[in-house]
Design a protein around this motif. Sequence first.
Motif, PDB file in Angstrom:
ATOM      1  N   ARG A   1       0.854  -1.191   0.000  1.00 40.66           N
ATOM      2  CA  ARG A   1       0.000   0.000   0.000  1.00 40.66           C
ATOM      3  C   ARG A   1       0.886   1.237   0.000  1.00 40.66           C
ATOM      4  O   ARG A   1       1.851   1.312   0.766  1.00 40.66           O
TER       5      ARG A   1
ATOM      6  N   ARG B   1      -4.583   6.812  -2.224  1.00 37.50           N
ATOM      7  CA  ARG B   1      -3.694   5.686  -2.462  1.00 37.50           C
ATOM      8  C   ARG B   1      -3.279   5.669  -3.927  1.00 37.50           C
ATOM      9  O   ARG B   1      -4.100   5.905  -4.819  1.00 37.50           O
TER      10      ARG B   1
ATOM     11  N   LEU C   1      -2.885   3.525  -6.462  1.00 42.97           N
ATOM     12  CA  LEU C   1      -3.293   2.142  -6.713  1.00 42.97           C
ATOM     13  C   LEU C   1      -2.476   1.472  -7.812  1.00 42.97           C
ATOM     14  O   LEU C   1      -2.100   0.299  -7.691  1.00 42.97           O
TER      15      LEU C   1
ATOM     16  N   GLU D   1       0.834   0.549  -6.417  1.00 36.25           N
ATOM     17  CA  GLU D   1       0.705  -0.597  -5.518  1.00 36.25           C
ATOM     18  C   GLU D   1       0.645  -1.901  -6.308  1.00 36.25           C
ATOM     19  O   GLU D   1       1.347  -2.876  -5.994  1.00 36.25           O
ATOM     20  N   ASP D   2      -0.226  -1.928  -7.328  1.00 31.68           N
ATOM     21  CA  ASP D   2      -0.397  -3.155  -8.117  1.00 31.68           C
ATOM     22  C   ASP D   2       0.897  -3.529  -8.828  1.00 31.68           C
ATOM     23  O   ASP D   2       1.281  -4.708  -8.871  1.00 31.68           O
TER      24      ASP D   2
END
Length: 306
Positions: free
Chosen positions: A201, A213, A215, A218-219
Amino acid sequence: MEFLRPARWEEALAAKAEHPGAVPIAGGTDVMVEINFDQRRPEQLLDLNRVTELHEWETGEEEVALGACVPYTRIIEDLRRELPGLALAAHTVGSPQIRNRGSVGGNLGAASPAGDSHPPLLTAGAEVEAESVRGSRRIPVEDFFTGVKRNALADDELIKRVHIKKASGPQQFSKIGTRNAMVIAVCGFSVALHPESRSVRAAVGSAAPTPFRALAAEDFLGAALEEEGLWDSGGALPPSVTKEFAGLCSAACNPIDDVRGSAAYRRHAVGVMARRTLGWVWDDYRGGAGSGAGRAAGDEGGSRCA
């Protein structure tokens, strides 16, 4: 201006129901500044200092239930193992006097994009417990911020607790300001590793209308760590992975120009912070063989400014 001073939580909820425009105050580190500079003139102030349960916390198996008025100093001194990212962020808040009075509940209520506690709350997976005379609900922190200095609380609701998942891996926080201390963040950044779920995260503050966030970053990082077998080996991060992660964090920003920094500077700064903070948290992961929460605030290494 009317000053309401309930002694119990039920009295505070009743007062808020009767006076929906009443502004809650505990530490007053945000509210009193606005009043002193005549930026705000509420009809009622709702003093929550006598409500005992707001100054307490409970540590369970999986989470910490943090009272809305627990000051930053208590987080630094007593919860740095359970909530290392939040403790690191608390170290960067104002002066010792402000840390003795200010709280996460107040930071959330103000809902400033630059709130120091917001990125680590996003990376830890927190929920805000809001209550009114109508009942209580838990709001995921991702859904709590609705705009600049706006949040998801109803007019008759107050923040009672913040439920924060205990660290299952290393967490880190960094902040850039116009000086090294006692400063509002130009940008803030937090990253947390969750080895059990093999996920990452990352969250950014003061680079969009609300904290958010990153995202896509993160991915990407989670997939890269899996593909390279790094969760198991604890090997060094390839520079290409670090560079891509930083670029994705920077690209996720939607900043503005203001007196603290330009939009272009904020995008650049977030990329630099993402690269450095990822390096710190991965060093912690490798040093702890992936099993612990890494260095906590107050341990060797302390809080870091990018």
